[in-house]
Motif scaffolding. Structure first.
Motif, short mmCIF file in Angstrom:
data_model
loop_
_atom_site.label_atom_id
_atom_site.label_comp_id
_atom_site.label_asym_id
_atom_site.label_seq_id
_atom_site.Cartn_x
_atom_site.Cartn_y
_atom_site.Cartn_z
N ILE A 139 0.91 4.49 -2.62
CA ILE A 139 0.87 5.89 -2.18
C ILE A 139 1.99 6.69 -2.83
N ALA A 178 0.84 -1.21 0.00
CA ALA A 178 0.00 0.00 0.00
C ALA A 178 0.86 1.25 0.00
N LEU A 189 -6.94 1.60 1.40
CA LEU A 189 -6.70 3.04 1.30
C LEU A 189 -7.97 3.70 0.77
N THR A 241 -4.86 -4.45 3.42
CA THR A 241 -4.83 -3.02 3.75
C THR A 241 -5.72 -2.26 2.77
N LEU A 252 -5.48 11.27 0.36
CA LEU A 252 -5.60 10.05 1.15
C LEU A 252 -6.28 10.40 2.46
N ILE A 280 -6.38 5.17 6.03
CA ILE A 280 -5.67 3.93 5.75
C ILE A 280 -5.83 3.01 6.94
#
Length: 407
Positions: free
Chosen positions: A243, A239, A276, A274, A264, A267
């Motif tokens: 990003i 993840a 986002l 995971t 973002l 998270i």
């Protein structure tokens, strides 16, 4: 007649924080305020005031003249942001503000300072309403509600003032993007409307972001770390790689004006999975589409690197730029500008770096630009609003009504 300040200080006592949970139609606090507003509207003589099962308040002030005047709408929203606590709000009045730091909460060392918020210096000598540093204030949008209600109160106390039909709506769940979900445009009955949901005095807005919500899911593989070599796939680290592939200068903290961004917002997860959550914003529709395509391409590239279906993405459009719906009826913007000038307010026509109910309503057949409430720093403990700005917002609403009556 009840003043706009008295109304505002009463409304902020209601805990109307909205919820992101899709199962929640309208929070109990929003219904509580909605019911109170219905009773207040009826007491003002708007006999058809009602709240429906979704939490929408509608009411109409009938025309008191036979002259043909287009029915005008004024809209504000009931809820406050889920970003910060809206319960037990304790407003503080700062009289004759002198330009110095304002200690909101001495125990917690929370200070509202012009070093951080230089716009405070525009209000030297004015009376401000602030938080106590532990909650938001709720000017977004209880100031708007108070301003609309006070304008209606004024018209009812001065029945010699001619006006056409005035349509009033207070909507739920605006802060979570659902304020227009169940809005009945036909029942509302206005030819056009204004949301009273803007910021600083003078703001007049008819452009807003095109907006989408994005959820990126990263699927990992958890193995005991003692025997993980060549086997573990850490979703958190993957993840992080996603990003880092987005441009660092295209975030809210690095953009302004007409510049778009990727933001973002959340998270959460672990080695196994995971997630986002992003919001994507851009004023130009082509650039907006390109942003969404960029996100999808990153997913394709990372799945080629780490294996199919390691990354997945869900993109949902939320609202679009209302500019194209306002420009064909530009008179509603021009008359709001004239109204501000007539009451001594300098119009500040700017794009909304966000959205309002009006953005969606404009695409539902109800052109709806946005006018100021007077507040600053919405959604947080540093929120404040100058009293004179609220009073000017009431004057602007009344002047808009007057301009259309005089045509």
């Amino acid at each position: 007649m009840t003043t706009v300040i008295e109304r505002f200080l009463h409304y902020v006592k209601f805990d109307t924080q909205s919820s992101e949970e899709t199962v929640v139609l309208t929070t109990p606090g929003q219904f509580e305020l909605a019911n109170a507003l219905v009773e207040e509207l009826k007491a003002l003589g708007l006999d058809d005031a009602s709240v429906d099962e979704k939490g929408y308040v509608l009411a109409h002030l009938p025309a008191n003249t036979s002259k043909h005047i287009p029915p005008i709408g004024f809209i504000a929203h009931l809820d406050t942001s889920p970003d910060m606590l809206g319960k037990d709000v304790k407003p503080q009045l700062i009289e004759n503000y002198d330009g110095s730091d304002i200690v909101l909460n001495g125990d917690k060392n929370i200070v509202l300072s012009p070093k951080d918020f230089p716009e405070l210096l525009n209000y030297r000598g004015k009376t401000l309403i602030t938080t106590d540093g532990t909650t938001l204030l709720g000017a977004d949008d209880k100031a708007g509600i108070a301003e609309v209600m006070t304008a209606i109160d004024y018209l009812q106390c001065h029945k010699d003032i001619s006006h056409g039909k005035i349509c009033i709506a207070f909507t739920p769940n605006e802060e979570v993007g659902r304020g227009a979900d169940h809005f009945d445009v036909q029942r509302f009955g206005a030819e056009f409307a204004y949301t009273v949901d803007g910021g600083a005095i003078g703001e007049l807005e008819y452009e807003n972001f095109n907006a989408a919500g994005v959820k990126v899911k990263v699927q990992g593989r958890n193995v005991h770390p003692g025997s993980a070599k060549g086997k573990m796939i850490n979703a958190i680290l993957l993840a992080q790689e996603f990003i880092m592939k987005l441009p660092k200068d295209e975030t809210p903290v690095n953009t302004e004006g007409y510049e778009g961004f990727y933001h973002l917002t959340d998270i959460h997860g672990n080695v196994e999975e995971t997630i986002l959550n992003y919001i994507v914003r851009d004023f130009e529709i082509n650039s907006f589409q390109q942003r969404k395509e960029k996100l999808q391409q990153i997913i394709i590239d990372l799945n080629e690197k780490y294996g199919p279906e390691r990354f997945s993405i869900e993109i949902k459009d939320q609202y679009f730029n209302m500019k194209e719906k306002i420009e064909p009826v530009k008179h509603i913007l021009e008359n709001a500008e004239k109204a501000m000038e007539a009451v001594g307010v300098v119009p500040d026509i700017r794009p909304i770096r966000g959205g309002t109910d009006g953005a969606r309503l404009s695409f539902m057949g109800l052109p709806t630009p946005n006018i100021f409430t007077g507040g600053h720093n919405f959604h947080g403990k540093f929120e404040f609003i100058p009293i004179f700005a609220m009073e000017k917002a009431v004057d602007v609403i009344l002047k808009i009504v007057e301009i259309y009556t005089a045509k």
